[in-house]
Design an enzyme around this catalytic site. Structure first.
Site, PDB file in Angstrom:
ATOM      1  N   HIS A 109     -28.644  53.936 -12.834  1.00 49.95           N
ATOM      2  CA  HIS A 109     -29.300  53.349 -14.008  1.00 49.95           C
ATOM      3  C   HIS A 109     -28.973  51.862 -14.123  1.00 49.95           C
ATOM      4  CE1 HIS A 109     -29.828  52.775 -18.512  1.00 49.95           C
ATOM      5  NE2 HIS A 109     -31.028  53.135 -18.083  1.00 49.95           N
TER       6      HIS A 109
ATOM      7  N   HIS B 173     -31.723  48.469 -13.452  1.00 49.69           N
ATOM      8  CA  HIS B 173     -31.963  47.324 -14.327  1.00 49.69           C
ATOM      9  C   HIS B 173     -31.594  46.009 -13.653  1.00 49.69           C
ATOM     10  CE1 HIS B 173     -33.358  49.111 -18.082  1.00 49.69           C
ATOM     11  NE2 HIS B 173     -32.615  50.157 -17.778  1.00 49.69           N
TER      12      HIS B 173
ATOM     13  N   HIS C 263     -38.122  56.418 -16.165  1.00 52.42           N
ATOM     14  CA  HIS C 263     -37.518  57.108 -17.297  1.00 52.42           C
ATOM     15  C   HIS C 263     -38.183  58.461 -17.555  1.00 52.42           C
ATOM     16  CE1 HIS C 263     -36.049  52.971 -17.856  1.00 52.42           C
ATOM     17  NE2 HIS C 263     -34.995  53.569 -18.364  1.00 52.42           N
TER      18      HIS C 263
ATOM     19  N   GLU D 221     -40.958  47.372 -22.998  1.00 51.67           N
ATOM     20  CA  GLU D 221     -39.682  46.840 -22.506  1.00 51.67           C
ATOM     21  C   GLU D 221     -39.488  45.387 -22.914  1.00 51.67           C
ATOM     22  OE1 GLU D 221     -36.999  46.743 -18.419  1.00 51.67           O
ATOM     23  OE2 GLU D 221     -39.161  46.545 -18.274  1.00 51.67           O
TER      24      GLU D 221
ATOM     25  N   HIS E 111     -38.124  49.384 -26.973  1.00 57.55           N
ATOM     26  CA  HIS E 111     -37.110  50.076 -26.183  1.00 57.55           C
ATOM     27  C   HIS E 111     -35.721  49.515 -26.458  1.00 57.55           C
ATOM     28  CE1 HIS E 111     -34.794  49.894 -22.242  1.00 57.55           C
ATOM     29  NE2 HIS E 111     -34.697  51.160 -22.601  1.00 57.55           N
TER      30      HIS E 111
ATOM     31  N   HIS F 192     -31.855  50.849 -28.430  1.00 53.87           N
ATOM     32  CA  HIS F 192     -30.504  50.808 -27.861  1.00 53.87           C
ATOM     33  C   HIS F 192     -29.546  50.072 -28.788  1.00 53.87           C
ATOM     34  CE1 HIS F 192     -30.639  52.409 -23.664  1.00 53.87           C
ATOM     35  NE2 HIS F 192     -31.937  52.290 -23.860  1.00 53.87           N
TER      36      HIS F 192
ATOM     37  N   HIS G 119     -35.431  57.955 -25.372  1.00 56.46           N
ATOM     38  CA  HIS G 119     -36.414  57.778 -24.292  1.00 56.46           C
ATOM     39  C   HIS G 119     -37.505  58.843 -24.339  1.00 56.46           C
ATOM     40  CE1 HIS G 119     -35.373  54.269 -21.907  1.00 56.46           C
ATOM     41  NE2 HIS G 119     -34.135  54.466 -22.328  1.00 56.46           N
TER      42      HIS G 119
END
Length: 713
Positions: free
Chosen positions: A216, A220, A240, A355, A372, A376, A412
Site C-alpha cells: 500500500h 502511493h 482499492h 483522489e 478520499h 483519512h 474505501h
C-alpha cells in the site's frame, strides 16, 4: 531525457528561480558530506555498483538519523517546513506541497552525483519521513537510476510495521551474548493489536501483513497525487476495489459479514483499533481509537496539520458538499471545469477528482485535498479533533499503517460505492463484448503436487518468517554485534499451476490474452451469490498472453509467474549483494515499478479448514485488439501498480473487465446463469476449494525452477 513528472506550476517556478540556491548549497556541502564523485567508471557493471552503493550510503549513514535535529543549512524555499520529528502524510495538503518541492529538486539534479548530494543534504535537514518518501519517488523516476533498488521500507522504518513488543524483544535479545545465529524475536500473537473479544481480530493476519502494508505504501509512492500517468484515476479505483474484494473474501471465510461502507458520518463507528506501533526514533506512536467514536467536523490546525480551510468552518459540512457535487456530476454525466465548460465523466477523471490528484478536473469545486484524503484525516484525528490534548494521529494518517485499521475498509467501501454509482450509468456488456468465437477454451485445471485427486484444490497455511531490521535508519545499535531480527507469522499457500487447454477453431489471431479471476461462491448465510453481488468480489489472479496455434494446445502457467505479484523481494541483503557485484537483482526496466505488486504470500485467500468454495473464471480475449500499442506486454505488477515513467497501460479493456459493469439490479441470475446468456466459447469456469491447514513449516515451491514460458507460452 528524464521521464516526465508533471508538477504544479508554482513548484516549477520555484525550482527555476532557486536553481542557483541549490547549486550553492551543493557546492558548499560537498566537502562536508564527502561525496565521492563518479569520475573513472569504465563499464555498466561498475556504474551499477557505484550507483547502488551511493544509494545505500544515503540510507545507511554512519550515525543513526536524529529525527529531531537538523544541521541548520540554508534550504531552498518550500523545503524544511514540516518539523523534523512530526509525522508526514500524503493526505495533508501542506505535506503534499513540500514533498512535491523536494521531489522536484531531486529530479532536477543534472547528474547522479548531484542527486545523491542533494538527497544527503535533505536527509539531514528536513522531515525524515517526508524525505524518505520523496527519495523513493525520485529514484523511481530518474533515467540515470534505472536498475537502482532501495531496500523495503519495513527494514528502514521498522517501527511503522512491527508492533512495539516485537521490536523491543528482538532488540533486547540481539544484545544477549551469543552468536549471530540469534534470530528470536517476539513469538508474535496473530491478534497482537487486539484480542478475540473483538471480532475484527480474526482479520489481523490480513490487515497487518507486512507485505500488504508495504504494498500500500509502495503503491502511493509509484502512483502519487503529484504525477500524471496513463489511466491513473482508474488505477486508483481498481486497486482499492481489488483490496476490498479480497478483504470481503477473507471476512466471509472468517464468518463475518462483508464490510459496510461508511456512508452515515453522524453515527458511531463500531470498529475500534489499537495500532500498537511506536513513532520513528522513539517519538510518539499512533493513537488508539475506541469503539463507537463519531466523526467531528471541528478539526483545528496544529503543527503537523496545516489545513487549507478557514478556522471555524465545519469540515464535515464541506465534505458533504464535495460528495454531493461529485454525485451530481455522475448524475449529469458531466464534470464542470474551472472555465465553466464541461467534460464527460469517466472512470479515470472520477478517480482523479476523488483522489484530488493534480489532474483533477476542478479542484476548487470537487476538493483541493479530495474526498478520499479528507476521510483519512478526519478518522486520524477522531479522538482529538481540536488538538487540545496533543495526541498523535491514528493509523489512517499514514499509508504505511492505514490498511491495518478496520475503518480503512469501511471508508474505501464508501469511496467504491461512489465509483459503482458511475459504473451503473454504463450499459451491461453485450455478447459481442464478451464472446470470441475463434477460440474454444476446452478445459482448465488447477494442480498442486498432491496428485490428480486434489485437482482444483488449493492449500494455505500460516508460516513463520524472520526479518532483519538491523539497518533501520533510526536504530542506535552496535552493527558489529548480533543482528536485530524479528519473527513474524503470515499467510502463505502451496505452489500450484494452471493447465489451460485451448483450441483455435477459426480466424487468424496469433495471440490471446488470458484473464484469470476468482470469487467466493456463497454469501454470509450460505446461499449462492446473485451475480450482481458476486461480481464485486471477483479478484484478479493473473493476466498474461499466449501464442495461439491451430488445433488443440495445453498451456501451463505457474503461480509464481503471476503478473499480479512483485516478482522480486529486494531485501536489504539482496540489494547489498547487488551493490557489491554490480549485477542487477532482475531485468526490471524503466517502465516498471520493480518492487510494487500484490504480496505473493497473499495471492491465494485463506479459505477454511472445511474448504471454502470459489468460482474460478478464465477468459481468452484477442491480444492484438486488447493491447494499447505494438510491443505492449503484461509485465509484473502492472495490473495493480500501473506502468512506470511515461508508459501506456498495456491493456485497453476497462480495469476489472468483465466484472466492472453491473447487470440489472433486479436480476436474480447467479454466476453460471449470467455466463450462459452469452454462449461464449472463450470462457471457462471451475469450482475450486481452498483448505486452510493452520500453522506449519514453509512449503518449498516444487515449480520454482520452471517458468511458464518453457511450457508452451
Amino acid at each position: 531525457m528524464k521521464r516526465s513528472l508533471v508538477f504544479g506550476a508554482l513548484v516549477l517556478l520555484v525550482v527555476a528561480a532557486e536553481s542557483s540556491v541549490i547549486e550553492k548549497i551543493v557546492s558548499d556541502m560537498k566537502e562536508n558530506y564527502k561525496v565521492v564523485e563518479n569520475t573513472s567508471l569504465r563499464n555498466k557493471r561498475a556504474i551499477n555498483t557505484y550507483k547502488q552503493k551511493a544509494t545505500l550510503g544515503v540510507l545507511t549513514p554512519a550515525d543513526p538519523i536524529d529525527a529531531n535535529k537538523a544541521k541548520n543549512v540554508n534550504l531552498p524555499p518550500g523545503v524544511g517546513l514540516l518539523p523534523r520529528g512530526e509525522k508526514f502524510s500524503i493526505f495533508v495538503d501542506a505535506h503534499r506541497e513540500e514533498a512535491t518541492s523536494v521531489i522536484q529538486y531531486l529530479q532536477s539534479a543534472e547528474d547522479f552525483d548531484v542527486f545523491i548530494t542533494i538527497a544527503t543534504i535533505f536527509r539531514d535537514n528536513i522531515n525524515t519521513e517526508l524525505w524518505l518518501f520523496a527519495f523513493h519517488v525520485a529514484i523511481q523516476n530518474r533515467d540515470d537510476a534505472t536498475g537502482v533498488r532501495i531496500p523495503p521500507v519495513f527494514q528502514l522504518q521498522a517501527q511503522a510495521f512491527f508492533v512495539n513488543g516485537q521490536i523491543d524483544q528482538a532488540t533486547a535479545e540481539a544484545q544477549l551474548p551469543g552468536t549471530s545465529q540469534i534470530v528470536r524475536g517476539l513469538d508474535l500473537d496473530l491478534f497482537s493489536t487486539s484480542n478475540r473479544r473483538d471480532p475484527e481480530s480474526r482479520l489481523a493476519y490480513f490487515r497487518e501483513d507486512i507485505g500488504f502494508n508495504f504494498y500500500h505504501w509502495q503503491w502511493h509512492v509509484s502512483n502519487g497525487f503529484f504525477l500524471v500517468k496513463d489511466r491513473q484515476g482508474e488505477l486508483f479505483y481498481y486497486t482499492h476495489q481489488q483490496i476490498l474484494a479480497r478483504y470481503d473474501t477473507e471476512r466471509l471465510a472468517a464468518g463475518l459479514t462483508r464490510v459496510l461502507g461508511l456512508h452515515e458520518w453522524n453515527k458511531p463507528i463500531v470498529e475500534g483499533y489499537n495500532p500498537d506501533l511506536s513513532g520513528c526514533n522513539g517519538l510518539g506512536g499512533y493513537s488508539t481509537r475506541p469503539s463507537n467514536m463519531v466523526l467531528c467536523g471541528g478539526l483545528k490546525s496544529r503543527s503537523n496539520l496545516n489545513l487549507p480551510i478557514p478556522d471555524g468552518e465545519n469540515i464535515l459540512v464541506m465534505l458533504q458538499q464535495q460528495r454531493d457535487r461529485i454525485a451530481e456530476a455522475i448524475r449529469l454525466e458531466r464534470f464542470t471545469l474551472p472555465d465553466g465548460s464541461t467534460v464527460p465523466v469517466d472512470i479515470n477523471n472520477l478517480g482523479q477528482a476523488i483522489e484530488a490528484s493534480i489532474a483533477s478536473p476542478n479542484p476548487q469545486l470537487y476538493g483541493l485535498i479530495g474526498l478520499h484524503a479528507w476521510g483519512h484525516i478526519l478518522l486520524s484525528f477522531i479522538t482529538d479533533p481540536d488538538g487540545r490534548y496533543n495526541t498523535e494521529p491514528g493509523a489512517m494518517f499514514d499509508t504505511r499503517t492505514s490498511n491495518r485499521d478496520p475503518v480503512f475498509y469501511r471508508w474505501h467501501k464508501f469511496i467504491d460505492d461512489v465509483f459503482v454509482t458511475h459504473k451503473a450509468t454504463l450499459p451491461p456488456y453485450t455478447r459481442s463484448e464478451i464472446a470470441w468465437d475463434e477460440v474454444r477454451l476446452s478445459d482448465i485445471k488447477i494442480k498442486t503436487t498432491r496428485g490428480t485427486p486434489s485437482d482444483n484444490t488449493l492449500y494455505t497455511y500460516m508460516e513463520e518468517e524472520v526479518i532483519d531490521i538491523s539497518k533501520d535508519i533510526y536504530f542506535e545499535f552496535d552493527q558489529s554485534g548480533n543482528p536485530i531480527k524479528v519473527r513474524n507469522h503470515h499467510l502463505n499457500h502451496e505452489a500450484f499451476k494452471y493447465e489451460i487447454t485451448v483450441r483455435q477453431t477459426s480466424g487468424s489471431a496469433s495471440r490471446a490474452t488470458v484473464r484469470i479471476f476468482m470469487a467466493p461462491r456463497y454469501d454470509e448465510i450460505g446461499q449462492l451469490f446473485r451475480f450482481n453481488d458476486q461480481r464485486r468480489l471477483f479478484f484478479e489472479m493473473d493476466k498474461f498472453d499466449i501464442a495461439l496455434t491451430r488445433g488443440t494446445t495445453t498451456y501451463t502457467r505457474f503461480s509464481h509467474d503471476s503478473t499480479l505479484i512483485s516478482q522480486v523481494a529486494s531485501t536489504f541483503a539482496k540489494v547489498e549483494e547487488a551493490a557489491q557485484t554490480g549485477v542487477p537483482l532482475d531485468q526490471c526496466t524503466s517502465d516498471q515499478h520493480c518492487d510494487c505488486g500484490w504480496p505473493a504470500n497473499l495471492l491465494v485467500p485463506k479459505g477454511s479448514f472445511e474448504g471454502q468454495e470459489f468460482d474460478l473464471f478464465v477468459m481468452l480475449t484477442d491480444f492484438d485488439e486488447d493491447i494499447s500499442s505494438p510491443g505492449a506486454e503484461y509485465r509484473p505488477g502492472v495490473s495493480l501498480c500501473g506502468r512506470g515513467g511515461d508508459g501506456i497501460h498495456p491493456d485497453t479493456k476497462p480495469m476489472g473487465y468483465p466484472f466492472d459493469r453491473p447487470v440489472s439490479v433486479f436480476g436474480t441470475q447467479d454466476f453460471e446463469q449470467w455466463l450462459n446468456t452469452f454462449g461464449a466459447t472463450n470462457v471457462r469456469t471451475r469450482v475450486v476449494k481452498i483448505f486452510h491447514q493452520g500453522f506449519r513449516e514453509p512449503a518449498p515451491d516444487p515449480f520454482a525452477d520452471l517458468s511458464s514460458s518453457s511450457s508452451g507460452f
